[in-house]
Design an enzyme around this catalytic site. Structure first.
Site, PDB file in Angstrom:
ATOM      1  N   ALA A  56       7.259  -4.516  16.962  1.00 18.64           N
ATOM      2  CA  ALA A  56       8.288  -4.335  15.886  1.00 18.64           C
ATOM      3  C   ALA A  56       8.877  -5.850  15.965  1.00 18.64           C
ATOM      4  CB  ALA A  56       9.416  -3.449  16.410  1.00 18.64           C
ATOM      5  N   GLY A  90       6.717  -8.375  15.587  1.00 22.04           N
ATOM      6  CA  GLY A  90       5.754  -8.858  14.405  1.00 22.04           C
ATOM      7  C   GLY A  90       6.017  -9.065  13.001  1.00 22.04           C
ATOM      8  N   ASN A 150      -7.833  -3.473  23.339  1.00 19.35           N
ATOM      9  CA  ASN A 150      -7.061  -2.245  22.905  1.00 19.35           C
ATOM     10  C   ASN A 150      -6.952  -1.100  23.632  1.00 19.35           C
ATOM     11  OD1 ASN A 150      -5.731  -3.249  19.963  1.00 19.35           O
ATOM     12  ND2 ASN A 150      -7.870  -3.921  20.039  1.00 19.35           N
ATOM     13  N   VAL A 154      -1.312   1.416  12.379  1.00 15.88           N
ATOM     14  CA  VAL A 154      -1.425   0.423  11.418  1.00 15.88           C
ATOM     15  C   VAL A 154      -2.481  -0.604  12.028  1.00 15.88           C
ATOM     16  CG1 VAL A 154      -0.364  -1.448  10.081  1.00 15.88           C
ATOM     17  CG2 VAL A 154       0.734   0.832  10.055  1.00 15.88           C
ATOM     18  N   GLY A 155      -2.266  -0.940  13.453  1.00 15.21           N
ATOM     19  CA  GLY A 155      -2.647  -1.906  14.119  1.00 15.21           C
ATOM     20  C   GLY A 155      -4.292  -1.906  14.126  1.00 15.21           C
ATOM     21  N   ASP A 214      -5.788   0.018   1.522  1.00 16.54           N
ATOM     22  CA  ASP A 214      -7.005  -0.314   0.829  1.00 16.54           C
ATOM     23  C   ASP A 214      -6.961   0.527  -0.457  1.00 16.54           C
ATOM     24  OD1 ASP A 214      -8.458  -1.572   2.769  1.00 16.54           O
ATOM     25  OD2 ASP A 214      -8.459   0.321   3.783  1.00 16.54           O
ATOM     26  N   HIS A 270     -11.053   1.703   8.165  1.00 18.33           N
ATOM     27  CA  HIS A 270     -10.472   0.656   7.422  1.00 18.33           C
ATOM     28  C   HIS A 270     -11.183  -0.440   8.162  1.00 18.33           C
ATOM     29  CE1 HIS A 270      -7.392  -2.110   5.945  1.00 18.33           C
ATOM     30  NE2 HIS A 270      -7.032  -2.445   7.223  1.00 18.33           N
TER      31      HIS A 270
END
Lengths: 324, 324
Positions: free
Chosen positions: A12, A14, A105, A129-130, A159, A187
């Site tokens: 949050a 970032g 990750n 989203v990451g 996109d 993505h």
């Protein structure tokens, strides 16, 4: 007024988080009559910066923002949440190979999946989203097996928005008149923006532009847009990513009014995509749920593009098999 | 749908601009049924970065955003504008004395005043966000003498929002229940946040908190909030400043629904403030216009605080007398 819902944002403090929080607090996502409580997660070293973000949210005096939580504990952040934006991640950088990426990750999204299962509402809507967002969503979903897999999604709306923007600029029409580009797959490098179904003011886009423009300009521009923004702006896309996350969640929450929107969601085998892969399909949202548009008659080229995305995402899945 | 209005933002590639543009494009300011054309001004060296911002706006596919103009020419930026946010300025830094500050901002706001007079609509609404915002607005207004001075304002809404936020936190109530703090004077060191008239859920705030908290905690916290945000966040207030600019313009445009909102506007002599100074007063907005609430029975302390602000702003005005 409706009771407040709890909405979590990770990463949050970032740049995407900073752009996203004000859009959520203003009512752009959940509606002008829906109060929210923002629950913000950051890594421990970023908590002071996160407190600065909280100060600015307080200073914005949003009527719909009923409370703000700052924490480095995912179980606190996701407690009783109805909607979760997983923005924070460790994206791939030049010096990282696939095993580095997974190593970075994996723990984030296994831990967050567990915490979502344990702490969030059972009908929570999660958008990742990451990046790599499809596989991060796959990891989170597989570490929350007590929840319906349909709680989990990843974002390809940026996109789609980029694709609609390109067609709008090409034809010189407001983007509101452009609809129904379909984003297939991941993505990432193999993402396929498919204008076969796209409409402008009710007419087929393919009747307004020539096929060479679609393959020679439109597709590569959409595919490489993130890099072009970095070159021009000197920073990666933040406000447009946040805006697309708002669009993704808003349509899921409030409905897409019959428009096709692209969401990466767990495949049920549609269009030959293996079950369980997080794959972007055309969806229509209604009543707080999505349904995949399963009856598009796709051509051989699209079939090939889907297969490329299946291959890429299967490879990513295999690399994280021990986390699933 | 209504015809699109033209809205200019200066300093559009800066941090406040970046936070502001998406709020404008989403409909938060002018309404969900009001399309806009964004006309963005930057200094020549920032035009490439500004183009990156434009790319991201296109990529956000906002239905209400009908066109985007990027320029380093104020006459192009302000052409036919109905609303203008003057965000770009040269703020005072440690190494600058007053004459440096005037030298840096004078040419910006004389030129922009001239361009607004020449190019914008005759009923344009201008809010100056760039500091020193009261005196920057004074310079612009005095270099647009063909326009009604009421076209020009400066932003003290961030101070008001900060004040409402502090009372909300102190009393543990949603900020929507807090209203009517009055910001008097200059958005600067002498600014006075006056809670005498403030209400929480209909009751006087002064009946809920003790006077020592107001003078010992509330007033200094609001006054020094900008610095505290910088310490915590490592960057100056951007999203909260942009959000307050949206609030200022939205209420001016759409009405404040009977609430008192603070706006720095050209004094007509109200509360003993010399005519022509850009001074923050309590206003009520209705029908696309504001009226000052002129009948508050202020006490001696408030009168002193107003006098301090008059002194500070008169001194600033004298320093730029050759530009007026």
């Amino acid at each position: 007024m409706k009771p407040a819902i709890r909405v979590a944002v990770t990463g949050a403090a970032g740049n995407i988080g900073y752009a996203l929080l004000w859009r959520l607090a203003s009512g752009d996502c959940f509606g002008a009559d829906q109060p929210i409580i923002l629950q913000m997660l950051e890594i421990t070293p970023a908590l002071e910066r996160l407190n600065g973000v909280k100060m600015e949210l307080v200073d914005s005096a949003f009527p719909l923002l009923h409370d703000i939580v700052c924490t480095d504990d995912a179980n606190v952040a996701f407690k009783d949440c109805s909607a979760i934006f997983l923005v924070g991640s460790r994206p791939r950088t030049k010096d990282m190979d696939r095993s580095d990426l997974v190593a970075a990750n994996g723990p984030i999204f296994t831990g967050q999946g567990n915490a979502i299962e344990k702490s969030a509402k059972k009908d929570v809507k999660v958008v990742v989203v990451g990046n790599p967002c499809n596989t991060n969503a796959l990891i989170a979903m597989n570490n929350a097996k007590g929840l319906d897999p349909r709680c989990f999604s990843a974002m390809t709306r940026l996109d789609q928005n980029r694709a609609h923007g390109q067609i709008s600029e090409k034809l010189g029409v407001p983007v509101a008149k452009v609809s129904d580009v379909v984003i297939w797959g991941n993505h990432g490098d193999t993402m396929f923006p498919d204008a076969s179904w796209a409409k402008v003011d009710g007419a087929a886009v393919t009747s307004k532009v020539d096929a060479d423009w679609l393959t020679g300009a439109f597709e590569p521009t959409v595919a490489t847009r993130g890099k072009a923004v970095i070159v021009a702006r000197g920073a990666s896309s933040a406000a447009s990513a946040a805006s697309s996350a708002v669009d993704h969640m808003r349509d899921w929450w409030q409905g897409s009014h019959g428009r096709m929107v692209s969401m990466a969601i767990p495949s049920q085998g549609w269009y030959g995509v293996p079950k369980g892969l997080i794959f972007s399909f055309p969806c229509i949202c209604e009543g707080g749920d999505y349904r995949v548009v399963t009856d598009l008659e796709i051509d051989d080229r699209t079939r090939e593009q889907i297969a490329r995305n299946v291959a890429a995402l299967s490879e990513e899945r295999d690399a994280v098999a021990n986390l699933l």
